[in-house]
Design a protein around this motif. Structure first.
Motif, short mmCIF file in Angstrom:
data_model
loop_
_atom_site.label_atom_id
_atom_site.label_comp_id
_atom_site.label_asym_id
_atom_site.label_seq_id
_atom_site.Cartn_x
_atom_site.Cartn_y
_atom_site.Cartn_z
N ASP A 349 -63.65 -43.78 31.90
CA ASP A 349 -63.81 -43.06 33.16
C ASP A 349 -63.81 -41.56 32.88
OD1 ASP A 349 -63.51 -41.79 35.54
OD2 ASP A 349 -61.84 -43.03 36.24
N GLU A 350 -65.01 -41.02 32.62
CA GLU A 350 -65.06 -39.64 32.13
C GLU A 350 -64.62 -38.63 33.17
OE1 GLU A 350 -69.41 -40.45 33.33
OE2 GLU A 350 -67.89 -41.50 32.17
N GLU A 351 -64.80 -38.97 34.44
CA GLU A 351 -64.42 -38.01 35.46
C GLU A 351 -62.91 -37.79 35.48
OE1 GLU A 351 -66.12 -38.12 39.69
OE2 GLU A 351 -67.69 -37.67 38.21
N GLU A 356 -64.51 -33.31 37.30
CA GLU A 356 -65.82 -33.51 37.93
C GLU A 356 -66.88 -32.63 37.27
OE1 GLU A 356 -65.74 -32.65 42.15
OE2 GLU A 356 -63.64 -33.33 42.10
N THR A 453 -70.99 -38.04 28.27
CA THR A 453 -70.91 -37.44 29.60
C THR A 453 -71.89 -36.27 29.71
OG1 THR A 453 -68.58 -38.01 29.58
CG2 THR A 453 -69.31 -36.50 31.29
N ARG A 457 -74.80 -35.77 32.42
CA ARG A 457 -74.81 -34.64 33.34
C ARG A 457 -75.89 -33.61 32.99
NH1 ARG A 457 -68.29 -33.43 33.87
NH2 ARG A 457 -67.73 -35.49 34.63
#
Ligand code: ADP
Length: 648
Positions: A349-351, A356, A453, A457
């Motif tokens: 869960d990179e967040e 964020e 990630t 992104r």
């Protein structure tokens, strides 16, 4: 040397005379002690005679017999005693003394000593007959056993039954003298020597056995075990692997192989073998314990903990497993791996882990000075991203990492953040030192999560702060997990240049000479840009930037005075001076209700109450200059000296 204390009387007569007299227990004991003394003091030849007479005495107690045997060891069978010519007679006496069961094993030792005292050609002639008699003492009274290897084996089985290891080794040594090619006897001796800790002799015997029976691969494993005990792991591994060539799935051999590899520091190989073993024997706690240790030394903490837990399932309370689990859990906690973030990491869960996705608000205009650096960033990152078509026509691509270096607090991080803000891309700030700390044992997984990630992104900028924290260029200083982190980083950086232009990497360091060389290769963080401490003009600009953020500032700020009086202040320190200066009128406004602008007097007193923070750093400038001699040849802006003389 001539013995000065010889007995003047012939012993046989003395004894026969004495034995005429009536015996009381006290008298007998004294007499016996005198006999022993005489035995000790007489010349070699006489010794044999005295021993003969004494051993024939009918009323000797068991203890006295034992004492006589001890005297044989001390006074008769030593290499200086020159008895070999009459050793047959000595051994006959020994035999007589050892009829009592308790003394037989001791007699074996004396026979073995005799073997060493004799010349080879005398052994059979002198030793064989009494030895045969001695061995028969171990067997039932009417046993017909002849002098043969079989006789030795029969007796040795008896000794084995009684767990008399030492005697067994003595016996096998005697037997092997007469029957040097008798495999079972040699194996017996080797096995017992191995158990007793004389691994070197055991190894010699297995060596002979292997020469004799090259197809008996089991001896390879035995010899490997001896080598392991002698800590000759290379030799042990050779034997084990030769055995595994014949029996590739043999669990015992695999266990030894994994141990050798572990001892030779080939942990990854050891781990592979253990993985295989665990599949073969999934309920064997020993294997999980061993794998926990290997995982631990590879810094695979999670796996090590899992293995230790498996051991505890199979063997509740196993102290070693408890210890490993306990110390690794502590280790993990001390590195701040709180459970929730840790499990978030586990889930991928990179967040939760990285926060964020955000595009920074910082702009180049927030940065005082550093115009050349800004321009370089524009050209490497901003323009190719903003104007991809024009750029590609000229063969300009975004990417190719930049490494900022320079003193702390002068804008390296701010530049990276502002670069992302200018380009409107997301920014991932990674402090390598804390990745190492926080994800100790898993730092390479953390790195791959970070880059995964960044790709998700994209377009994005990954900023690697404190690149020098990972071990430095002196690879010997790098710990196992630093090495893993670096190699993962290299994989990620190389991946970016090959297939993705939309993730850019910037790095920062205060000590470029400490940065691992591999990271500084072209295509990785190959471009070095010096971010210098601010000169006077830049300092004035930075004062302006921070004062302009506050509405109530007096008109009469003397910018050049500020610039001249803030030599060796970093941009960050200047920001702090402005902050402190603003505090003075603000506090009095709250206290008195009277609001006045931030003025020169506030700035002056704020400056006076702090000291420049780059003095220490200035001492390093010389080092930078040396370093720069080499780095200037690389592409990049390179070293630019502070625009004023340094104040060292
Ligand atoms: P480092 O070089 O150690 O990465 P930073 O970029 O983190 O330094 O700087 C710390 C703070 O100092 C920044 O957040 C910013 O407030 C201020 N700062 C640094 N350099 C400048 C600059 N050139 N102009 C304005 N502020 C700066």
């Amino acid at each position: 040397m001539q013995d000065q204390h010889q007995s003047p009387e012939p012993p046989r007569e003395a004894r026969s005379l004495d034995s005429q007299l009536p015996q009381t227990p006290l008298r007998r004991r004294r007499e016996f002690e005198q006999d022993l003394l005489r035995l000790k003091l007489s010349p070699a030849d006489t010794k044999v005679d005295i021993l003969g007479v004494l051993s024939e005495l009918p009323d000797l107690s068991l203890a006295e017999k034992r004492q006589l045997l001890l005297s044989v060891e001390r006074y008769v069978l030593n290499p200086r005693s020159e008895v070999p010519a009459r050793i047959g007679a000595v051994l006959e006496s020994v035999l007589r003394l050892s009829r009592a069961e308790q003394n037989r094993d001791y007699a074996l030792k004396l026979f073995r000593m005799a073997l060493e005292t004799l010349r080879k050609e005398d052994v059979v002639r002198q030793l064989q007959e009494p030895l045969e008699k001695l061995l028969r003492l171990y067997l039932p009274p009417n046993s017909q056993a002849l002098f043969s290897a079989e006789l030795f084996m029969r007796v040795s089985r008896r000794l084995e039954h009684n767990h008399e290891d030492e005697s067994l080794i003595e016996l096998a040594t005697l037997g092997l003298f007469f029957f040097p090619f008798h495999g079972p006897l040699r194996e017996l001796r080797a096995d017992y020597n191995l158990d007793k800790g004389d691994a070197a002799r055991a190894r010699g015997d297995y060596e002979r056995l292997l020469e004799q029976y090259p197809d008996q691969h089991g001896y390879l494993l035995d010899r490997a075990e001896a080598c392991l005990k002698m800590e000759d792991y290379e030799a042990a591994l050779d034997d084990v692997e030769a055995f595994l060539d014949e029996y590739p799935d043999d669990p015992l051999a695999l266990k030894k192989q994994s141990e050798c590899l572990f001892q030779l520091n080939r942990n990854i190989d050891s781990l592979k073998v253990l993985d295989r073993l665990v599949q073969l024997e999934p309920a064997n706690p020993e294997l999980f314990l061993q794998r926990a240790k290997v995982n631990e030394s590879l810094d695979y903490f999670d796996e090590a903990i899992k293995d230790a837990e498996r051991v505890l399932e199979l063997q509740p309370g196993n102290p070693e497993a408890k210890q490993i689990r306990h110390s690794l859990m502590l280790h993990r906690q001390s590195y701040g791996m709180e459970d929730d973030i840790y499990t978030a990491f586990g889930r991928g869960d990179e967040e939760a882990v990285l926060g964020e996705a955000k595009i920074p608000e910082a702009r180049f205009s927030d940065i005082g000075g550093l115009d050349k650096v800004k321009q370089a960033i524009r050209e490497t990152i901003e323009y190719p991203l903003k104007y991809p078509e024009i750029s590609s026509r000229y063969g300009k691509r975004a990417g190719g990492g930049i490494l900022f270096f320079g003193p702390p607090g002068c804008g390296k991080t701010l530049l990276a953040r502002a670069a992302a803000g200018e380009c409107q891309v997301s920014f991932i700030n990674v402090n390598l030192a804390s990745v190492l700390d926080k994800w100790v044992g898993n730092s390479e997984k953390a790195v791959s999560m970070i880059f995964a990630t960044a790709r998700k992104r994209a377009p994005s900028i990954v900023f690697l702060d404190e690149v020098d924290a990972i071990g430095g260029s002196r690879s010997s200083m790098q710990s196992g997990w630093e090495k893993k982190l670096i190699s993962q980083l290299l994989i990620e950086l190389d991946g970016l240049t090959s297939d993705n232009d939309k993730v850019m990497v910037l790095g920062a360091t205060n000590a470029p000479w400490e940065v691992d060389f591999a990271l500084r290769r072209p295509g990785r963080l190959g471009r070095l840009i010096f971010v210098p401490p601010p000169g006077p003009a830049e300092r004035a600009e930075i004062f302006k930037i921070y004062l302009n953020q506050r509405p109530l500032v007096s008109e009469d700020i003397d910018w050049s005075w500020l610039a001249q009086n803030s030599n060796n202040y970093s941009a960050d320190a200047i920001r702090q001076v402005v902050e402190n200066a603003a505090t003075i009128p603000w506090r009095s406004a709250i206290e008195t209700g009277e609001q006045r602008a931030i003025g020169m007097s506030d700035l002056k007193s704020a400056l006076e109450s702090t000291s420049p923070d780059l003095l220490e750093w200035e001492k390093l400038v010389r080092r930078y200059q040396e370093f720069d001699q080499q780095t200037l040849k690389r592409p990049g802006i390179g070293f630019r000296k502070s625009s004023e003389p340094s104040a060292t």
